[in-house]
Design a protein around this motif. Structure first.
Motif, mmCIF file in Angstrom:
data_model
loop_
_atom_site.group_PDB
_atom_site.id
_atom_site.type_symbol
_atom_site.label_atom_id
_atom_site.label_comp_id
_atom_site.label_asym_id
_atom_site.label_seq_id
_atom_site.Cartn_x
_atom_site.Cartn_y
_atom_site.Cartn_z
ATOM 1 N N UNK A 1 -11.913 -4.499 -1.244
ATOM 2 C CA UNK A 1 -11.336 -3.486 -0.359
ATOM 3 C C UNK A 1 -11.526 -2.100 -0.948
ATOM 4 N N UNK A 2 -11.687 -1.115 -0.056
ATOM 5 C CA UNK A 2 -11.901 0.269 -0.499
ATOM 6 C C UNK A 2 -11.572 1.209 0.659
ATOM 7 N N UNK A 3 -11.271 2.460 0.351
ATOM 8 C CA UNK A 3 -10.890 3.422 1.399
ATOM 9 C C UNK A 3 -12.045 3.936 2.236
ATOM 10 N N UNK B 1 -11.870 0.927 4.777
ATOM 11 C CA UNK B 1 -10.847 1.894 5.168
ATOM 12 C C UNK B 1 -9.451 1.380 4.805
ATOM 13 N N UNK B 2 -9.353 0.872 3.594
ATOM 14 C CA UNK B 2 -8.117 0.252 3.107
ATOM 15 C C UNK B 2 -7.439 1.153 2.081
ATOM 16 N N UNK B 3 -6.269 1.606 2.395
ATOM 17 C CA UNK B 3 -5.453 2.397 1.480
ATOM 18 C C UNK B 3 -4.244 1.567 1.073
ATOM 19 N N UNK C 1 -1.332 -2.733 2.956
ATOM 20 C CA UNK C 1 -2.098 -1.523 3.230
ATOM 21 C C UNK C 1 -1.300 -0.575 4.108
ATOM 22 N N UNK C 2 -1.669 0.684 4.093
ATOM 23 C CA UNK C 2 -0.923 1.702 4.826
ATOM 24 C C UNK C 2 -0.995 1.516 6.340
ATOM 25 N N UNK C 3 -2.021 0.797 6.811
ATOM 26 C CA UNK C 3 -2.114 0.547 8.248
ATOM 27 C C UNK C 3 -1.423 -0.756 8.652
ATOM 28 N N UNK C 4 -0.707 -1.374 7.722
ATOM 29 C CA UNK C 4 0.058 -2.571 8.028
ATOM 30 C C UNK C 4 -0.624 -3.879 7.678
#
Length: 599
Positions: A321-323, A354-356, A371-374
């Motif tokens: 995973x990566x932003x 797109x993983x934060x 992750x910040x998007x749930x």
């Protein structure tokens, strides 16, 4: 009371009356005596009125096992010595009581100092590639040089790239012990630059007639006295130097959310950098069901491909995973990053882009990454590959300047931080006459900057002008080499052609004869490039397949960076293009210099 205490009482008057050096010999029932070297004494200045201090080396076997004791002096009162010896020898032989064997009374014996050189003409702090390159360079220009390398690692100098590349593709089950691997060209070699026999023992360094290189392992330099030209180790030992190189490298960064998550999460997180990290991750990955690599750069993508290939032989789930939107999104143009991501997926890796990361918790013997998007990811182990922090721990005590933008010690064109202090490798922030101030974290830069620093430590006074390269392989079939500033935020122009069987890292190393490509590239100097006479076919557009090609990175219409995608042994040409610093009206014509259209 033990006989050794009785002997001590008998010897004490003699010790006080003269400056005496003793050696202890014990004879065990007539057998061959065991000799203990004389312990050196410090008696203070003559006429000082101080009582002489005796430093005696007592051997437990002699004190506890009975037998006949004989003492030999090399200086002092001969008559008194003979009387003492005669009196001791005439005593009856009685075994010491059994209870005294387990609880001997303590003796006031001065500690034996470790044999670390107190002075080194050339002191190299750090045991990585830059230090080793500097040591060889120093010895080449000064054959009798005595060089001391101090490293906090337990290992002799070794190369780091195979830790995330070739070692993972070895079919030798004992590779974690041998640390030997087959390169893409099939040749085998060790991860270590040289075998132990190449080095001399640190305690023999100052007495070595022809000099040499000694490595002090497991010791960390914690303080640097620039005015006094000396350093202090973590055991308070001090080493003076004439000339010093700081090549302390860097420390892997971690995510703050992981650092704050607690001990259990940290115990299941690997920060990949050293041999011990490779061994740990290899072992862990064979005993878990799921591993997650956080980071989409060079290291993260290489480890993802390596572990992904292993997953084909086991039930291991590999997640990366990566932003960014795709692998190496900070380096590659978006279309090539997307293509690379598909390549990594084919290696058996599950990609989460797109993983934060918002939080990490340990729950039910698993790690839960929110992750910040749930999105929620459950895994057994985390590998954090999110960059490197230059190690500048000595900056404060040494009063050395650290660059506020790039990090690392600021040095001049000759890699000097002070008149007799140089910096090389990851920790050096240097001025590039073409590209401005920079800090580079790649193997080739460590080799070349270490080599130059070593030359300058012997008086060469050469400026650092070399454009270092770096490379990354996603297995034996896809690889690239890069030079200069390769930043996906810059405008790029890519010229691609159809690949052939020889356009792979494996084929490139078979041709060059080396698995560490920069070892051959850095020795080459490009002459004025000559374009291929083969007519160029139509440029490959941005399709799904990028067999081989050249990507130019532009700043103010000037090429400042180049990636050679499955194009090998052409780095001197790329280096010259950047060094010339010219504007080019048609980069398709420039691409012909790399002969990418030839079969």
């Amino acid at each position: 009371m033990l006989k050794c205490r009785t002997v001590w009482k008998k010897l004490a008057p003699l010790a006080r009356s003269s400056s005496t050096v003793f050696s202890l010999t014990f004879l065990n029932n007539g057998r061959t005596p065991a000799q203990v070297p004389a312990a050196h004494m410090s008696t203070g200045p003559a006429g000082g009125g101080r009582e002489n201090q005796l430093y005696a080396l007592l051997v437990g076997a002699a004190c506890l096992g009975g037998g006949i004791y004989a003492y030999r002096t090399v200086k002092g009162d001969q008559r008194r010595y003979e009387e003492r010896l005669s009196e001791i020898a005439s005593r009856p032989h009685r075994a010491a009581p059994q209870e005294t064997l387990s609880e001997p009374e303590p003796l006031d014996v001065a500690p034996v100092a470790s044999k670390i050189p107190s002075h080194a003409r050339y002191l190299l702090i750090g045991g990585g590639t830059a230090s080793f390159a500097a040591a060889r360079s120093i010895r080449a220009r000064d054959p009798g040089a005595r060089v001391l390398i101090v490293t906090d690692e337990p290992d002799l100098p070794y190369m780091r790239p195979p830790l995330s590349k070739e070692l993972w593709f070895s079919d030798d089950p004992s590779v974690t012990e041998t640390l030997r691997f087959k390169q893409w060209n099939g040749k085998e070699r060790s991860i270590y630059f040289q075998p132990p026999s190449f080095y001399i023992n640190p305690e023999e360094l100052n007495s070595a007639e022809n000099g040499g290189v000694a490595v002090l392992t497991g010791k960390k330099v914690v303080h640097m006295d620039v005015r006094g030209n000396k350093v202090k180790l973590d055991d308070d030992t001090e080493i003076a130097y004439d000339k010093c190189l700081i090549a302390t490298g860097g420390v892997p960064r971690n995510l703050q959310v992981i650092e704050r998550a607690g001990e259990e999460v940290m115990s299941k997180t690997t920060l990949f950098r050293k041999i011990e990290d490779f061994k740990l991750l290899d072992k862990v990955s064979r005993n878990i069901k799921s591993v997650t690599i956080i980071g989409g750069g060079f290291l993260g993508s290489e480890l993802a491909c390596a572990l992904g290939r292993r997953s084909a032989e086991s039930d291991l789930e590999v997640i990366q995973m990566f932003p960014e939107k795709g692998n190496m999104g900070k380096v590659l143009p978006e279309y090539l990053s997307n293509w690379t991501t598909e390549k990594v997926k084919k290696e058996g890796v599950k990609i989460i882009s797109e993983a934060l990361v918002k939080s990490v918790v340990a729950k039910d013997d698993k790690l839960e990454i929110l992750l910040k998007d749930g999105r929620l990811v459950k895994t057994d182990h985390i590998v954090a590959a999110v960059g490197l922090e230059p190690n500048v721990d000595l900056a404060k005590s040494a009063g050395l300047e650290v660059d506020s933008d790039f990090g690392g010690y600021r040095v001049n064109a000759e890699l000097q931080a002070r008149s007799n202090i140089w910096v090389a490798g990851d920790a050096a922030c240097f001025y590039d006459i073409r590209l401005g101030r920079r800090r580079v974290e790649h193997h080739d830069h460590a080799v070349v900057s270490g080599r130059l620093a070593g030359e300058n430590m012997t008086g060469a006074s050469k400026p650092y002008w070399h454009q270092s390269m770096f490379w990354s392989d996603l297995g034996p079939d896809v690889g690239y080499e890069a030079i200069g500033i390769v930043d996906s935020s810059l405008p790029t122009v890519g010229v691609f052609a159809k690949a052939t069987a020889k356009d792979t890292p494996k084929a490139a190393t078979e041709k060059s004869g080396t698995g560490i490509r920069s070892e051959s590239e850095t020795e080459d100097t490009a002459v004025s490039p000559v374009a291929s006479s083969t007519p160029a076919p139509p440029t490959v557009g941005h399709k799904d397949d990028y067999g081989k090609g050249v990507i130019f990175y532009l700043r103010d219409k000037v090429v400042v960076g180049i990636i050679l995608w499955n194009v090998f042994n052409r780095m001197p040409i790329a280096r010259k293009i950047i060094k010339d610093g010219e504007e080019h009206a048609d980069l398709n014509e420039v691409a012909k210099l790399f002969n990418i259209h030839e079969d």
